[in-house]
Scaffold this motif. Structure first.
Motif, PDB file in Angstrom:
ATOM      1  N   UNK A 422      -5.611   8.849  -7.934  1.00  0.00           N
ATOM      2  CA  UNK A 422      -4.890   9.901  -8.650  1.00  0.00           C
ATOM      3  C   UNK A 422      -3.422   9.528  -8.825  1.00  0.00           C
ATOM      4  N   UNK A 423      -2.819   8.950  -7.803  1.00  0.00           N
ATOM      5  CA  UNK A 423      -1.406   8.573  -7.914  1.00  0.00           C
ATOM      6  C   UNK A 423      -1.198   7.510  -8.998  1.00  0.00           C
ATOM      7  N   UNK A 424      -2.112   6.553  -9.078  1.00  0.00           N
ATOM      8  CA  UNK A 424      -2.009   5.541 -10.130  1.00  0.00           C
ATOM      9  C   UNK A 424      -2.121   6.180 -11.521  1.00  0.00           C
ATOM     10  N   UNK A 425      -3.030   7.111 -11.673  1.00  0.00           N
ATOM     11  CA  UNK A 425      -3.225   7.739 -12.979  1.00  0.00           C
ATOM     12  C   UNK A 425      -2.054   8.640 -13.353  1.00  0.00           C
ATOM     13  N   UNK A 426      -1.476   9.316 -12.390  1.00  0.00           N
ATOM     14  CA  UNK A 426      -0.316  10.163 -12.682  1.00  0.00           C
ATOM     15  C   UNK A 426       0.858   9.301 -13.146  1.00  0.00           C
TER      16      UNK A 426
END
Length: 556
Positions: A422-426
Protein backbone atom coordinates in the motif's frame (compact mmCIF):
# COMPACT_ATOMS: atom_id res chain seq x y z
CA UNK A 1 -65.39 25.59 -80.91
CA UNK A 2 -66.93 22.91 -83.07
CA UNK A 3 -66.81 20.48 -80.15
CA UNK A 4 -69.72 22.38 -78.56
CA UNK A 5 -71.96 22.49 -81.59
CA UNK A 6 -74.63 20.20 -80.13
CA UNK A 7 -75.79 19.12 -76.69
CA UNK A 8 -74.63 15.83 -75.23
CA UNK A 9 -77.38 14.00 -73.34
CA UNK A 10 -76.70 11.63 -70.47
CA UNK A 11 -78.41 10.18 -67.42
CA UNK A 12 -76.63 12.79 -65.32
CA UNK A 13 -78.46 15.55 -67.02
CA UNK A 14 -75.29 17.63 -66.90
CA UNK A 15 -74.95 20.75 -68.99
CA UNK A 16 -71.69 22.39 -69.91
CA UNK A 17 -71.39 26.08 -70.67
CA UNK A 18 -68.56 28.40 -71.45
CA UNK A 19 -68.25 32.16 -71.57
CA UNK A 20 -67.86 34.14 -74.74
CA UNK A 21 -68.10 37.89 -74.71
CA UNK A 22 -70.26 37.90 -71.61
CA UNK A 23 -72.74 35.29 -72.90
CA UNK A 24 -73.21 31.69 -72.09
CA UNK A 25 -73.17 29.28 -74.95
CA UNK A 26 -74.69 25.86 -74.40
CA UNK A 27 -72.26 23.06 -74.95
CA UNK A 28 -71.61 19.46 -74.10
CA UNK A 29 -69.20 17.48 -71.93
CA UNK A 30 -67.61 14.11 -72.36
CA UNK A 31 -68.04 11.61 -69.54
CA UNK A 32 -65.23 11.59 -66.96
CA UNK A 33 -64.15 8.11 -65.89
CA UNK A 34 -62.32 7.37 -62.65
CA UNK A 35 -61.76 4.72 -60.02
CA UNK A 36 -65.07 5.49 -58.33
CA UNK A 37 -67.19 6.46 -61.36
CA UNK A 38 -68.36 3.73 -63.79
CA UNK A 39 -68.73 4.54 -67.50
CA UNK A 40 -71.88 6.52 -68.23
CA UNK A 41 -74.56 4.84 -70.38
CA UNK A 42 -76.33 7.36 -72.53
CA UNK A 43 -80.16 7.19 -72.70
CA UNK A 44 -81.80 7.99 -76.02
CA UNK A 45 -84.50 10.59 -75.88
CA UNK A 46 -83.63 11.98 -72.51
CA UNK A 47 -83.05 15.68 -72.26
CA UNK A 48 -81.62 18.03 -69.70
CA UNK A 49 -83.95 18.66 -66.76
CA UNK A 50 -85.50 22.06 -66.39
CA UNK A 51 -85.13 23.36 -62.89
CA UNK A 52 -88.15 24.79 -61.18
CA UNK A 53 -88.27 28.44 -60.32
CA UNK A 54 -88.25 27.86 -56.63
CA UNK A 55 -85.40 25.29 -56.91
CA UNK A 56 -82.70 27.80 -56.06
CA UNK A 57 -79.58 27.55 -54.00
CA UNK A 58 -81.12 29.42 -51.08
CA UNK A 59 -84.23 27.27 -50.94
CA UNK A 60 -82.22 24.04 -51.20
CA UNK A 61 -79.88 25.07 -48.40
CA UNK A 62 -82.86 26.10 -46.32
CA UNK A 63 -84.49 22.69 -46.57
CA UNK A 64 -81.29 20.77 -45.98
CA UNK A 65 -80.46 19.57 -42.49
CA UNK A 66 -76.95 20.17 -41.24
CA UNK A 67 -75.95 16.55 -41.58
CA UNK A 68 -73.11 14.91 -43.40
CA UNK A 69 -75.16 11.72 -43.81
CA UNK A 70 -77.99 13.63 -45.59
CA UNK A 71 -75.46 15.30 -47.80
CA UNK A 72 -73.91 11.94 -48.68
CA UNK A 73 -77.32 10.32 -49.44
CA UNK A 74 -78.68 13.17 -51.54
CA UNK A 75 -75.56 13.57 -53.60
CA UNK A 76 -75.70 11.26 -56.65
CA UNK A 77 -72.62 12.34 -58.49
CA UNK A 78 -69.99 15.00 -58.21
CA UNK A 79 -70.77 16.18 -61.72
CA UNK A 80 -74.45 16.82 -61.03
CA UNK A 81 -76.03 20.17 -61.85
CA UNK A 82 -75.62 22.71 -59.08
CA UNK A 83 -72.09 21.81 -57.94
CA UNK A 84 -71.51 25.29 -56.64
CA UNK A 85 -74.51 24.94 -54.34
CA UNK A 86 -73.28 21.63 -53.00
CA UNK A 87 -69.84 23.06 -52.23
CA UNK A 88 -71.47 25.97 -50.46
CA UNK A 89 -73.45 23.54 -48.35
CA UNK A 90 -70.35 21.48 -47.55
CA UNK A 91 -68.60 24.53 -46.09
CA UNK A 92 -71.49 24.94 -43.66
CA UNK A 93 -71.53 21.31 -42.48
CA UNK A 94 -71.06 20.45 -38.82
CA UNK A 95 -67.41 19.80 -37.97
CA UNK A 96 -68.56 17.26 -35.42
CA UNK A 97 -70.20 15.14 -38.13
CA UNK A 98 -67.14 15.42 -40.34
CA UNK A 99 -64.91 14.33 -37.44
CA UNK A 100 -67.13 11.39 -36.52
CA UNK A 101 -67.23 10.13 -40.11
CA UNK A 102 -63.47 10.49 -40.46
CA UNK A 103 -62.93 8.57 -37.23
CA UNK A 104 -65.23 5.83 -38.49
CA UNK A 105 -62.99 5.40 -41.52
CA UNK A 106 -59.87 5.32 -39.33
CA UNK A 107 -61.44 2.81 -36.95
CA UNK A 108 -62.35 0.50 -39.80
CA UNK A 109 -58.76 0.74 -41.03
CA UNK A 110 -57.39 0.01 -37.57
CA UNK A 111 -59.67 -3.01 -37.16
CA UNK A 112 -58.25 -4.47 -40.34
CA UNK A 113 -54.67 -3.87 -39.12
CA UNK A 114 -55.30 -5.50 -35.75
CA UNK A 115 -57.01 -8.45 -37.42
CA UNK A 116 -54.05 -8.93 -39.74
CA UNK A 117 -51.59 -8.57 -36.86
CA UNK A 118 -53.35 -11.22 -34.78
CA UNK A 119 -53.05 -13.63 -37.68
CA UNK A 120 -49.42 -12.94 -38.52
CA UNK A 121 -48.21 -12.37 -34.93
CA UNK A 122 -46.62 -8.98 -35.67
CA UNK A 123 -47.56 -5.53 -36.86
CA UNK A 124 -45.52 -3.76 -39.48
CA UNK A 125 -45.60 -0.64 -41.58
CA UNK A 126 -45.06 -1.08 -45.25
CA UNK A 127 -42.36 1.10 -46.59
CA UNK A 128 -41.09 2.02 -43.12
CA UNK A 129 -38.08 0.80 -41.23
CA UNK A 130 -39.57 1.13 -37.75
CA UNK A 131 -42.60 -0.46 -36.12
CA UNK A 132 -44.02 1.30 -33.09
CA UNK A 133 -45.98 -0.53 -30.46
CA UNK A 134 -47.98 0.62 -27.47
CA UNK A 135 -49.48 3.98 -28.42
CA UNK A 136 -51.39 6.02 -25.88
CA UNK A 137 -54.73 4.46 -25.01
CA UNK A 138 -58.07 5.70 -26.25
CA UNK A 139 -59.71 8.02 -23.80
CA UNK A 140 -56.51 8.48 -21.77
CA UNK A 141 -55.16 11.96 -21.23
CA UNK A 142 -51.62 13.16 -21.22
CA UNK A 143 -49.96 15.39 -18.63
CA UNK A 144 -51.59 18.47 -20.12
CA UNK A 145 -55.08 16.95 -19.79
CA UNK A 146 -55.55 16.48 -23.52
CA UNK A 147 -56.89 13.27 -24.94
CA UNK A 148 -54.20 11.62 -27.03
CA UNK A 149 -56.70 10.66 -29.73
CA UNK A 150 -57.89 14.27 -30.02
CA UNK A 151 -54.46 15.56 -30.93
CA UNK A 152 -54.05 16.63 -34.56
CA UNK A 153 -52.68 13.90 -36.76
CA UNK A 154 -49.81 16.06 -37.93
CA UNK A 155 -48.58 16.33 -34.34
CA UNK A 156 -48.70 12.58 -33.91
CA UNK A 157 -46.90 12.12 -37.20
CA UNK A 158 -44.16 14.54 -36.19
CA UNK A 159 -43.78 12.73 -32.88
CA UNK A 160 -43.44 9.39 -34.62
CA UNK A 161 -40.90 10.75 -37.06
CA UNK A 162 -38.79 12.06 -34.18
CA UNK A 163 -39.01 8.71 -32.39
CA UNK A 164 -38.04 6.87 -35.55
CA UNK A 165 -35.00 9.08 -36.04
CA UNK A 166 -33.84 8.30 -32.49
CA UNK A 167 -34.64 4.62 -32.78
CA UNK A 168 -37.22 4.92 -29.99
CA UNK A 169 -40.58 3.18 -30.04
CA UNK A 170 -43.44 3.15 -27.54
CA UNK A 171 -43.79 -0.22 -25.83
CA UNK A 172 -46.60 -1.41 -23.60
CA UNK A 173 -45.22 -2.63 -20.26
CA UNK A 174 -47.92 -5.30 -20.05
CA UNK A 175 -47.30 -6.83 -23.43
CA UNK A 176 -44.71 -9.57 -23.92
CA UNK A 177 -44.56 -9.07 -27.66
CA UNK A 178 -45.51 -6.77 -30.48
CA UNK A 179 -49.16 -7.73 -30.62
CA UNK A 180 -51.58 -8.89 -28.00
CA UNK A 181 -54.03 -7.60 -25.40
CA UNK A 182 -53.45 -4.06 -24.26
CA UNK A 183 -51.20 -3.21 -27.19
CA UNK A 184 -51.81 -0.36 -29.56
CA UNK A 185 -50.07 0.46 -32.81
CA UNK A 186 -48.57 3.81 -33.72
CA UNK A 187 -48.01 3.97 -37.45
CA UNK A 188 -45.59 6.28 -39.20
CA UNK A 189 -48.36 8.45 -40.62
CA UNK A 190 -49.72 9.48 -37.24
CA UNK A 191 -52.57 6.99 -36.72
CA UNK A 192 -53.12 6.12 -33.09
CA UNK A 193 -54.98 2.98 -32.14
CA UNK A 194 -56.43 2.33 -28.69
CA UNK A 195 -54.71 0.41 -25.97
CA UNK A 196 -55.27 -0.12 -22.27
CA UNK A 197 -51.89 0.53 -20.62
CA UNK A 198 -49.56 3.53 -20.34
CA UNK A 199 -46.88 4.06 -22.92
CA UNK A 200 -43.19 3.54 -22.22
CA UNK A 201 -40.41 4.41 -24.60
CA UNK A 202 -37.66 1.86 -25.06
CA UNK A 203 -34.42 2.34 -26.93
CA UNK A 204 -34.50 -0.62 -29.28
CA UNK A 205 -30.88 -0.30 -30.50
CA UNK A 206 -29.67 -0.35 -26.87
CA UNK A 207 -31.81 -3.37 -26.07
CA UNK A 208 -30.57 -5.18 -29.15
CA UNK A 209 -26.99 -4.35 -28.19
CA UNK A 210 -27.42 -5.77 -24.68
CA UNK A 211 -29.17 -8.85 -26.03
CA UNK A 212 -26.37 -9.54 -28.50
CA UNK A 213 -23.78 -8.99 -25.77
CA UNK A 214 -25.52 -11.50 -23.51
CA UNK A 215 -25.67 -14.03 -26.34
CA UNK A 216 -21.92 -13.65 -26.90
CA UNK A 217 -21.25 -14.23 -23.21
CA UNK A 218 -23.34 -17.38 -23.26
CA UNK A 219 -21.47 -18.65 -26.30
CA UNK A 220 -18.16 -18.10 -24.52
CA UNK A 221 -18.97 -19.49 -21.08
CA UNK A 222 -20.93 -22.45 -22.48
CA UNK A 223 -18.26 -23.42 -24.99
CA UNK A 224 -16.37 -26.65 -24.52
CA UNK A 225 -13.27 -24.53 -23.80
CA UNK A 226 -13.76 -20.88 -22.91
CA UNK A 227 -11.44 -18.39 -24.60
CA UNK A 228 -10.35 -16.40 -21.54
CA UNK A 229 -8.67 -13.64 -23.54
CA UNK A 230 -11.87 -12.98 -25.46
CA UNK A 231 -13.89 -13.22 -22.26
CA UNK A 232 -11.65 -10.58 -20.65
CA UNK A 233 -12.06 -8.32 -23.64
CA UNK A 234 -15.85 -8.53 -23.47
CA UNK A 235 -15.95 -8.16 -19.68
CA UNK A 236 -13.94 -4.93 -19.64
CA UNK A 237 -17.00 -2.81 -20.47
CA UNK A 238 -19.27 -4.63 -17.99
CA UNK A 239 -20.74 -8.09 -17.53
CA UNK A 240 -24.48 -8.82 -17.79
CA UNK A 241 -25.96 -9.64 -14.41
CA UNK A 242 -27.22 -13.11 -15.36
CA UNK A 243 -23.76 -14.36 -16.39
CA UNK A 244 -21.69 -12.37 -13.89
CA UNK A 245 -21.32 -15.17 -11.28
CA UNK A 246 -19.83 -17.73 -13.64
CA UNK A 247 -17.78 -15.08 -15.46
CA UNK A 248 -16.21 -13.89 -12.21
CA UNK A 249 -15.36 -17.46 -11.28
CA UNK A 250 -13.70 -18.00 -14.66
CA UNK A 251 -11.77 -14.73 -14.68
CA UNK A 252 -10.56 -15.15 -11.09
CA UNK A 253 -9.14 -18.57 -11.93
CA UNK A 254 -11.48 -20.46 -9.65
CA UNK A 255 -13.14 -22.36 -12.52
CA UNK A 256 -11.16 -23.99 -15.34
CA UNK A 257 -11.86 -22.98 -18.97
CA UNK A 258 -12.85 -26.56 -19.82
CA UNK A 259 -16.60 -27.00 -19.51
CA UNK A 260 -16.37 -30.69 -18.60
CA UNK A 261 -13.99 -30.03 -15.70
CA UNK A 262 -16.05 -27.30 -14.04
CA UNK A 263 -18.54 -29.36 -12.07
CA UNK A 264 -15.94 -31.78 -10.70
CA UNK A 265 -13.76 -28.80 -9.76
CA UNK A 266 -16.63 -27.10 -7.94
CA UNK A 267 -17.46 -30.22 -5.97
CA UNK A 268 -13.84 -30.81 -5.04
CA UNK A 269 -13.12 -27.20 -4.01
CA UNK A 270 -16.32 -26.85 -2.01
CA UNK A 271 -15.62 -30.06 -0.11
CA UNK A 272 -12.07 -28.90 0.48
CA UNK A 273 -13.25 -25.62 1.98
CA UNK A 274 -15.59 -27.27 4.45
CA UNK A 275 -12.84 -29.66 5.42
CA UNK A 276 -10.85 -26.54 6.37
CA UNK A 277 -13.82 -25.36 8.42
CA UNK A 278 -13.95 -28.63 10.31
CA UNK A 279 -10.21 -28.56 10.83
CA UNK A 280 -9.59 -24.94 11.85
CA UNK A 281 -12.79 -23.22 12.90
CA UNK A 282 -12.88 -24.74 16.37
CA UNK A 283 -9.47 -23.19 17.10
CA UNK A 284 -10.97 -19.68 17.12
CA UNK A 285 -11.30 -19.78 20.90
CA UNK A 286 -7.67 -20.73 21.47
CA UNK A 287 -5.55 -18.02 22.99
CA UNK A 288 -3.21 -17.84 20.00
CA UNK A 289 -6.07 -17.07 17.59
CA UNK A 290 -8.31 -15.20 19.98
CA UNK A 291 -7.17 -11.76 18.81
CA UNK A 292 -7.83 -12.56 15.16
CA UNK A 293 -11.29 -13.90 15.84
CA UNK A 294 -12.15 -10.95 18.08
CA UNK A 295 -11.10 -8.41 15.43
CA UNK A 296 -13.21 -10.15 12.79
CA UNK A 297 -16.18 -10.03 15.15
CA UNK A 298 -15.68 -6.28 15.60
CA UNK A 299 -15.33 -5.50 11.89
CA UNK A 300 -18.24 -7.50 10.51
CA UNK A 301 -21.00 -5.29 12.00
CA UNK A 302 -19.34 -2.26 10.37
CA UNK A 303 -19.60 -3.70 6.88
CA UNK A 304 -21.70 -1.71 4.39
CA UNK A 305 -23.86 0.19 6.90
CA UNK A 306 -26.10 1.54 4.09
CA UNK A 307 -26.86 -1.89 2.64
CA UNK A 308 -30.11 -3.39 4.02
CA UNK A 309 -28.75 -6.91 3.67
CA UNK A 310 -26.10 -6.18 6.29
CA UNK A 311 -28.51 -4.47 8.67
CA UNK A 312 -29.72 -7.80 9.99
CA UNK A 313 -29.37 -7.93 13.77
CA UNK A 314 -25.93 -8.50 15.15
CA UNK A 315 -25.76 -8.72 18.93
CA UNK A 316 -22.48 -8.18 20.73
CA UNK A 317 -21.65 -8.95 24.30
CA UNK A 318 -18.78 -7.58 26.34
CA UNK A 319 -17.33 -10.07 28.79
CA UNK A 320 -16.24 -9.25 32.33
CA UNK A 321 -12.66 -8.40 31.40
CA UNK A 322 -13.92 -5.86 28.77
CA UNK A 323 -11.27 -7.18 26.40
CA UNK A 324 -13.01 -10.21 25.02
CA UNK A 325 -15.85 -9.54 22.62
CA UNK A 326 -17.78 -12.43 21.12
CA UNK A 327 -20.91 -12.75 19.06
CA UNK A 328 -23.94 -14.50 20.47
CA UNK A 329 -25.04 -17.77 19.00
CA UNK A 330 -28.15 -16.17 17.44
CA UNK A 331 -26.17 -13.93 15.09
CA UNK A 332 -27.48 -13.84 11.47
CA UNK A 333 -26.27 -16.22 8.81
CA UNK A 334 -24.47 -13.45 6.87
CA UNK A 335 -22.18 -12.85 9.84
CA UNK A 336 -21.53 -16.55 10.25
CA UNK A 337 -20.56 -16.88 6.58
CA UNK A 338 -18.22 -13.88 6.62
CA UNK A 339 -16.75 -14.88 9.94
CA UNK A 340 -15.81 -18.36 8.76
CA UNK A 341 -14.41 -17.16 5.41
CA UNK A 342 -12.14 -14.54 6.98
CA UNK A 343 -11.01 -16.72 9.87
CA UNK A 344 -10.13 -19.70 7.68
CA UNK A 345 -8.20 -17.48 5.28
CA UNK A 346 -6.26 -15.83 8.13
CA UNK A 347 -5.33 -19.19 9.67
CA UNK A 348 -4.13 -20.56 6.34
CA UNK A 349 -2.09 -17.39 5.51
CA UNK A 350 -0.08 -16.63 8.63
CA UNK A 351 2.32 -14.31 6.79
CA UNK A 352 -0.35 -11.64 6.70
CA UNK A 353 -3.18 -12.95 8.83
CA UNK A 354 -6.38 -10.95 9.07
CA UNK A 355 -6.12 -7.21 8.42
CA UNK A 356 -8.91 -4.66 8.67
CA UNK A 357 -10.30 -4.06 5.22
CA UNK A 358 -10.31 -7.68 4.13
CA UNK A 359 -13.88 -8.00 5.37
CA UNK A 360 -15.03 -5.50 2.76
CA UNK A 361 -13.49 -7.52 -0.05
CA UNK A 362 -15.81 -10.46 0.62
CA UNK A 363 -18.95 -8.38 0.02
CA UNK A 364 -18.92 -8.09 -3.82
CA UNK A 365 -18.37 -11.84 -4.20
CA UNK A 366 -21.11 -12.57 -1.71
CA UNK A 367 -23.64 -10.29 -3.45
CA UNK A 368 -22.83 -11.55 -6.96
CA UNK A 369 -22.95 -15.23 -6.03
CA UNK A 370 -26.16 -14.67 -4.08
CA UNK A 371 -27.87 -13.53 -7.29
CA UNK A 372 -27.60 -17.09 -8.59
CA UNK A 373 -30.35 -18.03 -6.13
CA UNK A 374 -32.26 -14.76 -5.62
CA UNK A 375 -34.02 -12.78 -8.34
CA UNK A 376 -34.50 -9.47 -6.53
CA UNK A 377 -31.88 -6.78 -6.17
CA UNK A 378 -30.13 -7.66 -2.94
CA UNK A 379 -28.46 -4.25 -2.86
CA UNK A 380 -31.77 -2.43 -2.35
CA UNK A 381 -33.95 -5.15 -0.82
CA UNK A 382 -33.53 -6.69 2.58
CA UNK A 383 -32.95 -10.34 1.77
CA UNK A 384 -33.64 -12.71 4.63
CA UNK A 385 -30.88 -15.27 4.32
CA UNK A 386 -32.66 -17.58 6.73
CA UNK A 387 -35.12 -18.36 3.96
CA UNK A 388 -32.41 -19.87 1.75
CA UNK A 389 -31.68 -23.60 2.01
CA UNK A 390 -28.48 -24.42 3.84
CA UNK A 391 -27.11 -26.18 0.77
CA UNK A 392 -27.27 -22.95 -1.27
CA UNK A 393 -25.66 -20.96 1.54
CA UNK A 394 -22.83 -23.47 1.66
CA UNK A 395 -22.27 -23.08 -2.09
CA UNK A 396 -22.12 -19.28 -1.78
CA UNK A 397 -19.75 -19.46 1.19
CA UNK A 398 -17.28 -21.84 -0.44
CA UNK A 399 -17.24 -19.94 -3.73
CA UNK A 400 -16.64 -16.64 -1.92
CA UNK A 401 -13.72 -18.13 -0.02
CA UNK A 402 -11.90 -19.39 -3.09
CA UNK A 403 -12.47 -16.24 -5.15
CA UNK A 404 -11.33 -14.06 -2.23
CA UNK A 405 -8.22 -16.21 -1.97
CA UNK A 406 -7.45 -15.68 -5.65
CA UNK A 407 -7.85 -11.91 -5.23
CA UNK A 408 -5.70 -11.65 -2.11
CA UNK A 409 -2.96 -13.77 -3.67
CA UNK A 410 -2.36 -10.92 -6.13
CA UNK A 411 -2.26 -8.13 -3.52
CA UNK A 412 -0.95 -9.93 -0.46
CA UNK A 413 1.81 -7.33 -0.03
CA UNK A 414 -0.93 -4.89 0.90
CA UNK A 415 -1.64 -6.87 4.06
CA UNK A 416 1.73 -8.15 5.26
CA UNK A 417 3.61 -6.49 8.12
CA UNK A 418 3.68 -2.67 7.73
CA UNK A 419 1.67 -3.17 4.54
CA UNK A 420 4.50 -2.23 2.16
CA UNK A 421 2.38 -2.80 -0.94
CA UNK A 422 0.00 0.00 0.00
CA UNK A 423 2.81 2.43 0.81
CA UNK A 424 4.40 1.83 -2.60
CA UNK A 425 1.10 2.44 -4.36
CA UNK A 426 0.34 5.60 -2.40
CA UNK A 427 3.74 7.05 -3.39
CA UNK A 428 3.10 6.09 -7.01
CA UNK A 429 -0.29 7.83 -6.82
CA UNK A 430 1.38 10.98 -5.52
CA UNK A 431 3.85 11.09 -8.42
CA UNK A 432 1.12 10.32 -10.95
CA UNK A 433 -1.14 13.15 -9.75
CA UNK A 434 1.85 15.49 -9.77
CA UNK A 435 2.32 14.70 -13.48
CA UNK A 436 -1.29 14.98 -14.58
CA UNK A 437 -2.68 17.72 -12.26
CA UNK A 438 0.11 19.85 -10.83
CA UNK A 439 -2.21 22.53 -9.45
CA UNK A 440 -4.13 19.98 -7.37
CA UNK A 441 -0.92 18.41 -6.14
CA UNK A 442 0.48 21.79 -5.07
CA UNK A 443 -2.80 22.70 -3.37
CA UNK A 444 -2.71 19.52 -1.28
CA UNK A 445 0.90 20.18 -0.29
CA UNK A 446 0.18 23.82 0.61
CA UNK A 447 -2.55 22.64 3.00
CA UNK A 448 -0.25 19.92 4.45
CA UNK A 449 -2.43 17.08 3.22
CA UNK A 450 -0.47 13.84 2.91
CA UNK A 451 -1.61 11.30 0.32
CA UNK A 452 -1.28 8.52 2.87
CA UNK A 453 -3.97 10.20 4.99
CA UNK A 454 -6.72 9.58 2.43
CA UNK A 455 -5.30 7.19 -0.18
CA UNK A 456 -4.41 4.46 2.32
CA UNK A 457 -8.10 3.55 2.60
CA UNK A 458 -8.48 3.71 -1.18
CA UNK A 459 -5.78 1.08 -1.58
CA UNK A 460 -6.68 -1.00 1.46
CA UNK A 461 -10.40 -1.27 0.63
CA UNK A 462 -10.12 -0.94 -3.18
CA UNK A 463 -12.36 2.17 -3.12
CA UNK A 464 -15.24 0.20 -1.62
CA UNK A 465 -15.80 2.83 1.07
CA UNK A 466 -15.80 5.63 -1.50
CA UNK A 467 -18.41 4.43 -4.03
CA UNK A 468 -21.73 2.52 -3.79
CA UNK A 469 -21.67 -1.25 -3.88
CA UNK A 470 -23.31 -1.36 -7.33
CA UNK A 471 -20.40 0.70 -8.64
CA UNK A 472 -17.88 -1.57 -6.94
CA UNK A 473 -19.36 -4.59 -8.67
CA UNK A 474 -19.18 -2.84 -12.03
CA UNK A 475 -15.61 -1.74 -11.27
CA UNK A 476 -14.61 -5.29 -10.45
CA UNK A 477 -15.89 -6.45 -13.83
CA UNK A 478 -13.02 -4.46 -15.31
CA UNK A 479 -10.50 -5.37 -12.61
CA UNK A 480 -11.09 -9.07 -13.21
CA UNK A 481 -10.73 -8.59 -16.97
CA UNK A 482 -7.39 -6.80 -16.54
CA UNK A 483 -4.17 -8.71 -15.92
CA UNK A 484 -3.33 -7.89 -12.28
CA UNK A 485 -6.20 -5.44 -12.28
CA UNK A 486 -6.47 -5.21 -8.48
CA UNK A 487 -2.73 -4.72 -8.05
CA UNK A 488 -1.87 -2.61 -11.10
CA UNK A 489 -4.85 -1.00 -12.83
CA UNK A 490 -6.33 0.12 -9.51
CA UNK A 491 -3.57 2.73 -9.20
CA UNK A 492 -4.74 4.54 -12.35
CA UNK A 493 -8.37 4.32 -11.24
CA UNK A 494 -7.46 6.03 -7.97
CA UNK A 495 -5.60 8.77 -9.86
CA UNK A 496 -8.56 9.38 -12.17
CA UNK A 497 -10.88 9.31 -9.15
CA UNK A 498 -8.90 12.00 -7.33
CA UNK A 499 -8.49 14.26 -10.37
CA UNK A 500 -12.23 14.04 -11.10
CA UNK A 501 -12.87 16.17 -7.99
CA UNK A 502 -9.90 18.47 -8.59
CA UNK A 503 -11.89 21.71 -8.92
CA UNK A 504 -14.01 21.02 -5.86
CA UNK A 505 -10.94 20.16 -3.80
CA UNK A 506 -9.09 23.30 -4.85
CA UNK A 507 -12.00 25.40 -3.62
CA UNK A 508 -11.39 24.11 -0.10
CA UNK A 509 -8.97 26.49 1.53
CA UNK A 510 -7.93 24.65 4.71
CA UNK A 511 -6.78 21.24 5.87
CA UNK A 512 -9.99 20.36 7.68
CA UNK A 513 -12.21 21.12 4.70
CA UNK A 514 -10.00 19.08 2.39
CA UNK A 515 -9.93 16.04 4.64
CA UNK A 516 -13.68 16.10 5.23
CA UNK A 517 -14.32 16.21 1.51
CA UNK A 518 -11.72 13.55 0.66
CA UNK A 519 -13.35 11.19 3.12
CA UNK A 520 -16.90 11.97 1.98
CA UNK A 521 -16.76 12.45 -1.77
CA UNK A 522 -20.20 12.92 -3.45
CA UNK A 523 -20.56 9.55 -5.17
CA UNK A 524 -23.74 8.16 -3.61
CA UNK A 525 -25.74 8.80 -6.81
CA UNK A 526 -23.16 7.17 -9.08
CA UNK A 527 -24.02 4.38 -11.48
CA UNK A 528 -22.57 2.50 -14.42
CA UNK A 529 -22.21 5.65 -16.51
CA UNK A 530 -19.96 7.41 -13.98
CA UNK A 531 -17.89 4.26 -13.49
CA UNK A 532 -17.54 3.89 -17.25
CA UNK A 533 -16.15 7.42 -17.55
CA UNK A 534 -13.81 6.84 -14.62
CA UNK A 535 -12.47 3.65 -16.19
CA UNK A 536 -11.97 5.40 -19.51
CA UNK A 537 -9.84 8.07 -17.83
CA UNK A 538 -7.89 5.40 -15.96
CA UNK A 539 -7.24 3.54 -19.20
CA UNK A 540 -5.82 6.72 -20.77
CA UNK A 541 -3.48 7.15 -17.82
CA UNK A 542 -2.39 3.55 -18.05
CA UNK A 543 -1.74 3.95 -21.77
CA UNK A 544 0.43 7.01 -21.15
CA UNK A 545 2.41 5.84 -18.11
CA UNK A 546 2.36 2.05 -17.93
CA UNK A 547 4.96 1.61 -20.66
CA UNK A 548 7.06 4.50 -19.35
CA UNK A 549 7.59 3.71 -15.64
CA UNK A 550 10.44 6.22 -15.33
CA UNK A 551 7.88 9.00 -15.62
CA UNK A 552 6.69 8.03 -12.15
CA UNK A 553 10.12 7.98 -10.56
CA UNK A 554 10.68 10.86 -8.13
CA UNK A 555 13.31 13.35 -9.25
CA UNK A 556 12.85 12.89 -12.97
Amino acid sequence: MSGFGRDQKSDLGGRATFWKKGKTVPGSIKPVYGAQHPPIQEKIGSGPPTPKKEDTAASRLKNKRDSFQDFENDTIDAWDDGDDDVMLMAHKMSLRDVHSSAMAVLNNHSQQILQNSSQTGRVGVRGGSKTAVGAAGAGEKDDAGVNENEKPSHQNGAENNQLSERGMVPVSPHSPGVSGPGVGVRLNYGLILPKSSPMQYVNLPELDKEKKKLEKFHLLVDASTTDLSQLREMSWSGIPKSVRPITWKLLSGYLPPSFERRQPTLERKRNEYFSFVEQYYDTRHQEIHEGTYRQIGIDIPRMNPLLPLFQQRVVQEIQKDLCRMTLLTNRPKASEIFERILYIWAIRHPASGYVQGMNDLVTPFFIVFLTEFIDNDVESDNCDLSQLPQEQLNVIEADCYWCLSKLLDGIQDNYTFAQPGIQVKVNALKELVKRIDLSLHQHLEEQSVEYLQFAFRWMNNLLMREIPLRCTIRLWDTYLSEIDGFAFFHLYVCAAFLVKFSKDLQRERDFQGLMIMLQNLPTYHWGDEEIGLLLAEAYKLKFMFADAPNHLNPGR
